[in-house]
Scaffold this motif. Sequence first.
Motif, mmCIF file in Angstrom:
data_model
loop_
_atom_site.group_PDB
_atom_site.id
_atom_site.type_symbol
_atom_site.label_atom_id
_atom_site.label_comp_id
_atom_site.label_asym_id
_atom_site.label_seq_id
_atom_site.Cartn_x
_atom_site.Cartn_y
_atom_site.Cartn_z
ATOM 1 N N MET A 1 47.309 32.012 42.587
ATOM 2 C CA MET A 1 48.236 33.226 42.480
ATOM 3 C C MET A 1 47.203 34.463 43.567
ATOM 4 O O MET A 1 45.434 34.835 43.154
ATOM 5 N N LEU A 2 47.694 35.078 44.715
ATOM 6 C CA LEU A 2 46.705 35.944 45.150
ATOM 7 C C LEU A 2 47.051 37.570 44.482
ATOM 8 O O LEU A 2 47.971 38.402 43.868
ATOM 9 N N CYS A 3 45.883 38.150 44.263
ATOM 10 C CA CYS A 3 45.503 39.238 42.999
ATOM 11 C C CYS A 3 44.663 40.474 43.906
ATOM 12 O O CYS A 3 44.172 40.075 44.775
ATOM 13 N N PHE A 4 45.597 41.363 43.010
ATOM 14 C CA PHE A 4 45.323 42.894 44.161
ATOM 15 C C PHE A 4 44.635 44.150 42.827
ATOM 16 O O PHE A 4 46.079 44.275 41.986
ATOM 17 N N HIS A 5 44.457 44.437 42.672
ATOM 18 C CA HIS A 5 43.279 45.443 41.759
ATOM 19 C C HIS A 5 43.736 46.905 41.659
ATOM 20 O O HIS A 5 44.277 46.945 42.839
ATOM 21 N N GLY A 6 43.329 47.516 40.699
ATOM 22 C CA GLY A 6 43.362 48.836 40.366
ATOM 23 C C GLY A 6 42.678 49.977 41.243
ATOM 24 O O GLY A 6 41.090 48.989 41.754
ATOM 25 N N GLY A 8 39.271 51.890 42.312
ATOM 26 C CA GLY A 8 37.847 52.353 41.472
ATOM 27 C C GLY A 8 36.928 50.286 40.856
ATOM 28 O O GLY A 8 36.318 50.062 39.932
ATOM 29 N N MET A 9 38.956 49.556 41.269
ATOM 30 C CA MET A 9 37.798 48.142 40.606
ATOM 31 C C MET A 9 37.484 47.116 42.046
ATOM 32 O O MET A 9 37.451 47.605 42.692
ATOM 33 N N HIS A 10 38.160 45.306 41.520
ATOM 34 C CA HIS A 10 37.543 44.544 42.649
ATOM 35 C C HIS A 10 37.594 43.547 42.163
ATOM 36 O O HIS A 10 38.390 43.777 40.849
ATOM 37 N N GLY A 11 38.098 42.822 43.094
ATOM 38 C CA GLY A 11 38.455 41.228 43.303
ATOM 39 C C GLY A 11 38.264 40.195 41.751
ATOM 40 O O GLY A 11 38.923 39.742 41.361
ATOM 41 N N PHE A 30 41.286 39.297 46.094
ATOM 42 C CA PHE A 30 40.817 40.205 46.922
ATOM 43 C C PHE A 30 39.835 41.502 46.317
ATOM 44 O O PHE A 30 40.455 42.433 46.068
ATOM 45 N N ASP A 31 38.989 42.046 47.213
ATOM 46 C CA ASP A 31 38.229 43.224 47.340
ATOM 47 C C ASP A 31 39.966 43.938 48.150
ATOM 48 O O ASP A 31 38.756 43.846 49.136
ATOM 49 N N LEU A 32 40.009 45.733 47.961
ATOM 50 C CA LEU A 32 41.246 45.803 49.376
ATOM 51 C C LEU A 32 40.249 47.009 49.181
ATOM 52 O O LEU A 32 39.308 47.014 49.261
ATOM 53 N N PHE A 33 41.049 47.477 50.533
ATOM 54 C CA PHE A 33 39.739 48.646 51.805
ATOM 55 C C PHE A 33 39.245 49.579 50.558
ATOM 56 O O PHE A 33 39.895 50.220 49.407
ATOM 57 N N PHE A 34 38.230 50.161 50.981
ATOM 58 C CA PHE A 34 37.196 51.072 50.744
ATOM 59 C C PHE A 34 36.725 50.576 49.780
ATOM 60 O O PHE A 34 36.636 51.365 48.360
ATOM 61 N N HIS A 35 36.598 49.488 48.733
ATOM 62 C CA HIS A 35 36.320 49.098 47.294
ATOM 63 C C HIS A 35 34.716 48.122 47.857
ATOM 64 O O HIS A 35 35.158 47.324 48.893
ATOM 65 N N LYS A 36 34.200 48.314 47.381
ATOM 66 C CA LYS A 36 33.224 47.106 47.985
ATOM 67 C C LYS A 36 32.194 47.464 49.049
ATOM 68 O O LYS A 36 32.261 47.691 49.103
ATOM 69 N N SER A 79 48.044 48.579 38.955
ATOM 70 C CA SER A 79 48.370 49.955 39.719
ATOM 71 C C SER A 79 48.110 49.637 41.599
ATOM 72 O O SER A 79 49.469 49.352 41.863
ATOM 73 N N MET A 80 47.756 50.537 42.364
ATOM 74 C CA MET A 80 47.438 50.929 43.416
ATOM 75 C C MET A 80 47.276 49.791 43.776
ATOM 76 O O MET A 80 48.199 48.792 45.044
ATOM 77 N N GLY A 81 46.986 47.458 43.570
ATOM 78 C CA GLY A 81 46.776 47.049 44.401
ATOM 79 C C GLY A 81 48.445 46.572 44.273
ATOM 80 O O GLY A 81 49.116 45.537 45.119
ATOM 81 N N SER A 82 49.740 46.995 43.169
ATOM 82 C CA SER A 82 51.006 46.483 42.918
ATOM 83 C C SER A 82 51.437 46.979 44.242
ATOM 84 O O SER A 82 52.772 46.203 44.693
ATOM 85 N N HIS A 83 51.068 48.383 45.343
ATOM 86 C CA HIS A 83 51.390 48.275 46.649
ATOM 87 C C HIS A 83 51.341 47.267 47.674
ATOM 88 O O HIS A 83 52.010 47.440 48.675
#
Length: 192
Positions: A1-6, A8-11, A30-36, A79-83
């Motif tokens: 399962m590929l997971c995308f956080h909200g 201010g969070m991290h993978g 995954f740590d999304l862009f501009f996170h961690k 949240s944001m990861g849903s995009h």
Amino acid sequence: MLCFHGYGMHGKQFLKLEPALGEKYTFIGFDLFFHKETKLHQQSLEDIKQPITKQDFAKLITEFCAHEQIDRFSLLGYSMGSHYATAVVEELGDRVDEYIISAPSSIEPGKLVRFFVKNKVGNRILEKLTQSQKALINMLNVSKWLGLVDDVGRNILYKEIDTPELRFNFYACFTYLRLLETDEDKLIQNFN
């Protein structure tokens, strides 16, 4: 399962699901862009104003899956990861087994987010607010004073904007979402 956080969070947060669901899924967060540590090679204001397209993001996911020898996968977005999860469904729907989103700002981002992300004037206002050392903090304090946010919420939000780097990341995250707006018809077509 590929997971995308909200925001201010991290993978790694998705690893908390392993005790309950680890027999069914291997969680890859995954740590999304501009996170961690996830940064662009060139991270100037001009670079982030040229956001990633759905096709380019899908290409990154395709390359990752090829490297990891993953043919089919499920998606989890918060949240944001849903995009990001929704963009993958739209572009790679034939490879997706399950699509799970929670607090999906991709489906209904809200008027304020749309204004700051899609509207040029709104995005310019957000840029100016995030470049100021005190503007966002003052807005947050006024919001608390007006009762729009409580002490706990104010303190959580303050920790997301209290340094120049965090304010830049805040601006970058929302600006970078501009081309990941959900195409509901395509999403439904891929569901079917």
